[in-house]
Design an enzyme around this catalytic site. Structure first.
Site, mmCIF file in Angstrom:
data_model
loop_
_atom_site.group_PDB
_atom_site.id
_atom_site.type_symbol
_atom_site.label_atom_id
_atom_site.label_comp_id
_atom_site.label_asym_id
_atom_site.label_seq_id
_atom_site.Cartn_x
_atom_site.Cartn_y
_atom_site.Cartn_z
ATOM 1 N N LYS A 89 -57.482 80.919 46.550
ATOM 2 C CA LYS A 89 -57.199 79.792 47.443
ATOM 3 C C LYS A 89 -56.070 80.091 48.436
ATOM 4 C CE LYS A 89 -58.796 76.132 44.329
ATOM 5 N NZ LYS A 89 -58.365 74.885 43.649
ATOM 6 N N PHE A 140 -58.218 62.477 45.364
ATOM 7 C CA PHE A 140 -57.618 63.734 45.831
ATOM 8 C C PHE A 140 -58.451 64.460 46.893
ATOM 9 C CE2 PHE A 140 -60.092 64.774 42.000
ATOM 10 C CZ PHE A 140 -60.907 65.790 42.477
ATOM 11 N N ARG A 172 -63.291 80.863 33.500
ATOM 12 C CA ARG A 172 -62.612 79.558 33.352
ATOM 13 C C ARG A 172 -61.399 79.711 32.425
ATOM 14 N NH1 ARG A 172 -63.527 75.528 36.713
ATOM 15 N NH2 ARG A 172 -62.923 74.069 35.105
ATOM 16 N N THR A 221 -56.020 73.385 35.207
ATOM 17 C CA THR A 221 -55.688 73.015 36.591
ATOM 18 C C THR A 221 -54.198 72.803 36.783
ATOM 19 O OG1 THR A 221 -57.851 71.965 36.777
ATOM 20 C CG2 THR A 221 -56.226 71.369 38.430
ATOM 21 N N ARG A 279 -53.426 80.841 36.635
ATOM 22 C CA ARG A 279 -52.680 79.666 37.109
ATOM 23 C C ARG A 279 -51.271 79.617 36.527
ATOM 24 N NH1 ARG A 279 -57.868 75.647 37.130
ATOM 25 N NH2 ARG A 279 -58.503 76.071 39.289
ATOM 26 N N HIS A 299 -60.105 79.095 42.129
ATOM 27 C CA HIS A 299 -61.196 78.181 41.768
ATOM 28 C C HIS A 299 -62.218 78.992 40.996
ATOM 29 C CE1 HIS A 299 -64.611 75.374 42.226
ATOM 30 N NE2 HIS A 299 -65.313 76.477 42.438
#
Length: 141
Positions: free
Chosen positions: A11, A59, A87, A93, A104, A117
């Site tokens: 991202k 969002f 994942r 998240t 992350r 993502h």
């Protein structure tokens, strides 16, 4: 052995912080094969189309603004259990509760600017891959 394919996106926050190579190295270290990859700068229509399922969520506007703020890198990853494994490797998240060793945990700034993502199911992976790549652009091994 059944290989799966999944879509990964690096991202805008990660691209702007020059983390592309670092993330790709980690993916390869985890056994993912990169069978397609491109860098692009989404426009509003493309971002809204990709995230159409979230259109009515609070969002959505912020997500579209973020995803159009800078270039992204989209990749098709292949390996056994690719969707589930990616994942897990991405992490939750919210980076504040992401497990140590996940992408992350290492790179995300917050819940919106969470660096990566990944498709959440095999069906969505197929749809998301087709959104960004023609069949001729994917080099399955």
């Amino acid at each position: 052995m059944t290989l799966e394919q999944t879509l990964a996106i690096i991202k805008p926050d990660a691209v702007e912080r020059n983390l592309i190579g670092n993330i790709i190295s980690r993916l390869e270290d985890k056994g993912f094969q990169i069978i397609a990859m491109k860098m692009l700068h989404l426009n509003q229509e493309q971002a809204e189309g990709f995230y159409a399922e979230h259109r009515n969520k609070a969002f959505f506007t912020e997500l579209v603004k973020y995803m159009t703020s800078a270039p992204i890198v989209v990749l098709v990853l292949q390996k056994e259990n690719a969707v589930k494994d990616y994942r897990t490797f991405m992490g939750t998240t919210n980076p504040e509760i992401a497990e140590n060793g996940t992408l992350r945990y290492e790179f995300a700034i917050n819940q919106t600017q969470n660096s990566v993502h990944g498709s959440d199911s095999l069906e969505n992976a197929q749809r998301e891959i087709a959104y960004f790549f023609a069949e001729a652009e994917i080099y399955a091994r």
